[in-house]
Design a protein around this motif. Sequence first.
Motif, PDB file in Angstrom:
ATOM      1  N   ARG A  60       0.804  -1.170  -0.087  1.00  0.00           N
ATOM      2  CA  ARG A  60      -0.074   0.091   0.004  1.00  0.00           C
ATOM      3  C   ARG A  60       0.780   1.412   0.025  1.00  0.00           C
ATOM      4  N   ASN A  77      -8.746   6.758  -5.261  1.00  0.00           N
ATOM      5  CA  ASN A  77      -8.530   5.456  -4.870  1.00  0.00           C
ATOM      6  C   ASN A  77      -9.154   4.179  -5.291  1.00  0.00           C
ATOM      7  N   ILE A  83      -7.532  -4.869   5.168  1.00  0.00           N
ATOM      8  CA  ILE A  83      -7.281  -3.812   6.324  1.00  0.00           C
ATOM      9  C   ILE A  83      -6.545  -3.954   7.451  1.00  0.00           C
ATOM     10  N   ASP A 342     -13.695   1.791  -2.631  1.00  0.00           N
ATOM     11  CA  ASP A 342     -13.629   2.011  -1.369  1.00  0.00           C
ATOM     12  C   ASP A 342     -13.839   3.429  -0.834  1.00  0.00           C
ATOM     13  N   SER A 346     -10.441   5.791   3.057  1.00  0.00           N
ATOM     14  CA  SER A 346      -9.645   5.699   1.800  1.00  0.00           C
ATOM     15  C   SER A 346      -9.966   6.899   0.762  1.00  0.00           C
ATOM     16  N   SER A 347     -11.244   7.561   0.810  1.00  0.00           N
ATOM     17  CA  SER A 347     -11.873   8.111  -0.415  1.00  0.00           C
ATOM     18  C   SER A 347     -10.938   9.434  -0.400  1.00  0.00           C
ATOM     19  N   THR A 348     -10.078   9.425  -1.535  1.00  0.00           N
ATOM     20  CA  THR A 348      -9.198  10.339  -1.911  1.00  0.00           C
ATOM     21  C   THR A 348      -9.121  10.717  -3.329  1.00  0.00           C
ATOM     22  N   PRO A 365      -9.496  13.905   3.222  1.00  0.00           N
ATOM     23  CA  PRO A 365      -9.641  12.558   3.802  1.00  0.00           C
ATOM     24  C   PRO A 365     -10.137  12.550   5.196  1.00  0.00           C
ATOM     25  N   GLU A 370      -3.868  11.344   4.153  1.00  0.00           N
ATOM     26  CA  GLU A 370      -4.000  10.143   3.307  1.00  0.00           C
ATOM     27  C   GLU A 370      -3.913   8.597   3.954  1.00  0.00           C
ATOM     28  N   ARG A 371      -4.760   7.972   3.606  1.00  0.00           N
ATOM     29  CA  ARG A 371      -4.612   6.409   3.986  1.00  0.00           C
ATOM     30  C   ARG A 371      -3.885   5.552   2.872  1.00  0.00           C
ATOM     31  N   VAL A 373      -3.319   3.174   0.205  1.00  0.00           N
ATOM     32  CA  VAL A 373      -4.239   2.224  -0.385  1.00  0.00           C
ATOM     33  C   VAL A 373      -3.327   1.310  -1.355  1.00  0.00           C
ATOM     34  N   GLY A 376      -5.572   2.423  -7.311  1.00  0.00           N
ATOM     35  CA  GLY A 376      -6.438   3.400  -7.670  1.00  0.00           C
ATOM     36  C   GLY A 376      -6.525   3.672  -9.082  1.00  0.00           C
TER      37      GLY A 376
END
Length: 383
Positions: A60, A77, A83, A342, A346-348, A365, A370-371, A373, A376
Amino acid sequence: MTVHPIGCLVSPQELAPRVAYRTYATSAAHGPVRVHLLSVDLRAEGVEVDLLHPGAVAARAPLSELADARGAIAGVNGDFFHISEAQHPGVDATGAPVGPAIGGGRELKAAVPAGQRFGPALPPGTDTREVFGVGADHRARMGRLALDGAVTDPAGSFPLGGLNQYALPVGSVGVFTADWGAASRARAVCGTDSDRAAACSAETYEVTVRAGRVVAVADAPGRGQVAEGTEVLVGREEGARRLRALAVGDRVRVRHRLVAESAGVPYRFAVGGFPLLRDGTPLPGLDAVTAAVRTAAGITHGGRGLLLMALDGAPGLRAGMTQAEVAALFAGSGASEAFGLDGGGSSTLVGRAAGEPAVTVRNHPSGGAERPVPNGIGVFSGG
């Protein structure tokens, strides 16, 4: 839900010819939201869409890093992923995505069993094989990708149950290639097809194949980077018993490919998730109650246009939308199909205008940063 018509969106910015970023405020049943939207015309010269990923299935990285490493001008993403792993002490979470993945025409992985997925409940009639992608004809579409594969050894042939997956079907044999990465393969034999938290299998076996011959065997799945030209077979239950019949030096051939449920042009890029809208109509049974910060992709102009959306996760705007509301938003924006990706932390959505050295995160986010991931959707422009 109030939906802005696409012609009334505010704050437009052209990132490249026929690639535009817009943001607008609207209201949903649970409160105000801010929508971040990329519109992509696949008919434009030099415009491409492809999978962003860290170079390994089980790895990730923040979306902005994935985009900059590939020179993408924008992206969102992708798939839900493995996870966490609280149910199996001593077994690491792999970070690998749930569904199939194809990048640059290279088939990277197949789908895990439905009971092993992470993410919200799937809409009725859908499963983990669902994908959103772009074909060799440069048109976007939704569909399903199933694994077609077999292992042939001195005793005959048997079906292959997995390709670079963090979870294998009970009783099967899966193959891990260099695309998997260096992560442990131990999680592949934990849980069952219907229960992600079920115990790890007590009957496992691993066989390493190089240049068509068995070069090593082990009682349990291992870890470490699989070398190019090498394949590691992992079996559980009946699959493990089949592999135990092999000895070092035996000839073994492994065949695998991802097959679209509906015959047509092969995918050049595909990412997992689930459909929300088909032929302009929301899928029956979409969740109309649970709201969340979400990411989704839509198809316009008969596959020649894309809409890539991420909701804002800033305090005061993170009320989110339900699946049904997201489907309505895309239908109101002119999409014929829409696909859920997702969401939550995670939404980016990232973007880079001409002259800028790197992409910037355009939404907030919901986790405050930022997570990392596993993949994307990246937008590229040669213009």
